[in-house]
Scaffold this motif. Structure first.
Motif, short mmCIF file in Angstrom:
data_model
loop_
_atom_site.label_atom_id
_atom_site.label_comp_id
_atom_site.label_asym_id
_atom_site.label_seq_id
_atom_site.Cartn_x
_atom_site.Cartn_y
_atom_site.Cartn_z
N GLU A 217 17.18 24.02 0.11
CA GLU A 217 18.03 24.48 -1.00
C GLU A 217 17.19 25.25 -2.00
OE1 GLU A 217 20.32 21.49 -2.96
OE2 GLU A 217 21.46 20.98 -1.17
N ARG B 43 25.92 26.42 -0.35
CA ARG B 43 24.65 27.03 -0.74
C ARG B 43 24.78 28.55 -0.73
NH1 ARG B 43 20.10 24.72 2.84
NH2 ARG B 43 20.14 26.69 3.98
N GLU C 169 21.85 18.24 -8.49
CA GLU C 169 22.04 17.96 -7.06
C GLU C 169 23.51 18.13 -6.66
OE1 GLU C 169 19.54 14.99 -5.13
OE2 GLU C 169 19.12 14.20 -7.11
N SER D 203 24.60 17.28 -2.80
CA SER D 203 24.08 16.11 -2.08
C SER D 203 25.18 15.19 -1.54
CB SER D 203 23.12 15.31 -2.97
OG SER D 203 23.79 14.86 -4.13
N ASN D 204 26.40 15.27 -2.08
CA ASN D 204 27.49 14.42 -1.59
C ASN D 204 28.26 15.04 -0.44
OD1 ASN D 204 26.95 12.41 -3.38
ND2 ASN D 204 28.65 12.81 -4.75
N GLN E 143 26.66 15.87 -9.70
CA GLN E 143 26.59 15.52 -8.28
C GLN E 143 27.93 15.00 -7.76
OE1 GLN E 143 23.44 12.73 -7.54
NE2 GLN E 143 24.09 12.27 -5.47
N ASN E 144 28.66 14.26 -8.60
CA ASN E 144 29.90 13.62 -8.15
C ASN E 144 31.15 14.35 -8.64
OD1 ASN E 144 29.64 13.02 -10.82
ND2 ASN E 144 30.13 10.84 -10.64
N GLN F 129 33.89 20.56 -5.51
CA GLN F 129 32.65 20.99 -6.16
C GLN F 129 32.79 22.43 -6.65
OE1 GLN F 129 30.45 20.11 -8.05
NE2 GLN F 129 29.04 19.00 -6.72
N THR G 18 17.05 19.67 -7.27
CA THR G 18 17.26 19.29 -5.87
C THR G 18 16.01 18.63 -5.32
OG1 THR G 18 17.82 20.11 -3.66
CG2 THR G 18 16.52 21.58 -5.05
N HIS G 19 16.21 17.76 -4.31
CA HIS G 19 15.10 17.20 -3.54
C HIS G 19 15.02 17.85 -2.16
CE1 HIS G 19 15.70 14.03 -6.57
NE2 HIS G 19 14.42 13.82 -6.41
N ASP G 20 15.87 18.83 -1.91
CA ASP G 20 15.94 19.50 -0.62
C ASP G 20 15.19 20.82 -0.70
OD1 ASP G 20 16.78 21.17 1.54
OD2 ASP G 20 18.56 19.92 1.82
N ARG H 229 27.30 21.74 2.95
CA ARG H 229 26.15 22.05 2.09
C ARG H 229 25.67 23.47 2.34
NH1 ARG H 229 24.03 16.92 3.11
NH2 ARG H 229 22.47 17.78 4.53
#
Length: 276
Positions: free
Chosen positions: A149, A126, A112, A115-116, A35-36, A93, A144-146, A122
């Motif tokens: 996505e 994607r 994820e 997410s940042n 993620q980071n 990324q 993912t929580h989206d 995004r």
């Protein structure tokens, strides 16, 4: 567990039908995208991407070939000599993704990864991830929580709830035919009608809980009467909150703006009703 850093309490992990439970992380042929970003700030983009192939003790020519190919896939070939601080979040990324691709893994684990980033980036990333997956045909597991996505990227989706898989299927199956309310709500907005309530007979004659998506609604001259209590114009659609004569609050999407306070009628086709 898939990467090899945690031992499963039970069950087996199989890669191409080969049991991996006791295989060390470095021998699993898997790569991670965090993620980071997790890229080295003091190394150039080229050196960051070359880190994995070097760790595998490949020769210099092979390393250069793999790094160049990976950077070409993520469209960063011209930035190979820059440092990460000179790149945007989206470009960083892409570097993380190129680093994963450079080791030519059998599996890429993405935690994820978008997410940042801001909403515009995004969406762009994607689309890029979808293109890269089509080109490389590498197996990817994407957390993912989206739901957008998940719907736009996945061939198959597994919806999890407190460690339990609720449903596995294609994006279309999960969105249009969820097996329970949790999956239905996770995959997008939905109205739930309880059985044996005053509103229920307007949609079905069977005593079951049913649901329908906001976009399934059609405004009409007859049908379910309701009054608009909230109206939000979103460009491509208008989101309405309406209250029916039975006191139920529902979410509807329409193409045309409808002012607050207006009385409406709406219908939902039988093919759009989801029975639970």
């Amino acid at each position: 567990m898939l990467a090899g850093f945690v031992t499963p309490d039970e069950g087996d992990i199989l890669f191409d039908d080969k049991k991996m439970n006791d295989v060390a992380p470095q021998h699993r042929h898997a790569a991670l995208v965090f993620q980071n970003y997790a890229i080295w700030p003091h190394l150039t983009i080229f050196e960051n991407v070359a880190y994995g192939p070097r760790a595998h003790k490949l020769d210099a020519a092979t390393i250069k070939e793999r790094v160049t190919r990976a950077l070409r896939v993520v469209r960063l070939e011209e930035l190979a000599n820059r440092k990460p601080a000179q790149l945007s979040g989206g470009q960083q990324q892409r570097v993380a993704l190129a680093r994963a691709l450079a080791v030519e893994p059998g599996l890429i684990l993405l935690d994820e990864p978008l997410s940042n980033l801001d909403a515009k980036l995004r969406l762009e990333l994607r689309e890029e991830l979808s293109r890269i997956h089509r080109e490389t045909k590498t197996t990817c597991l994407y957390v993912t929580h989206d739901q957008e996505e998940a719907l736009s990227l996945a061939d198959r989706i597994a919806v999890m709830n407190h460690g339990k898989i609720e449903q596995i299927g294609t994006p279309t199956e999960l969105y249009q035919h969820p097996v329970n309310e949790f999956t239905a709500r996770f995959m997008g907005p939905i109205n739930i009608i309880e059985p044996n309530t005053p509103l229920s007979p307007m949609f079905t004659t069977t005593p079951t809980r049913i649901g329908f998506r906001p976009e399934a609604v059609q405004l009409s001259e007859s049908g379910v009467p309701a009054t608009v209590t909230h109206s939000i114009y979103l460009g491509s659609k208008t989101e309405l909150l309406v209250q029916t004569e039975t006191g139920d609050t529902l979410k509807l999407w329409t193409r045309q703006p409808v002012p607050v306070g207006q009385a409406i009628h709406f219908q939902v086709g039988a093919e759009s009703l989801i029975q639970f």
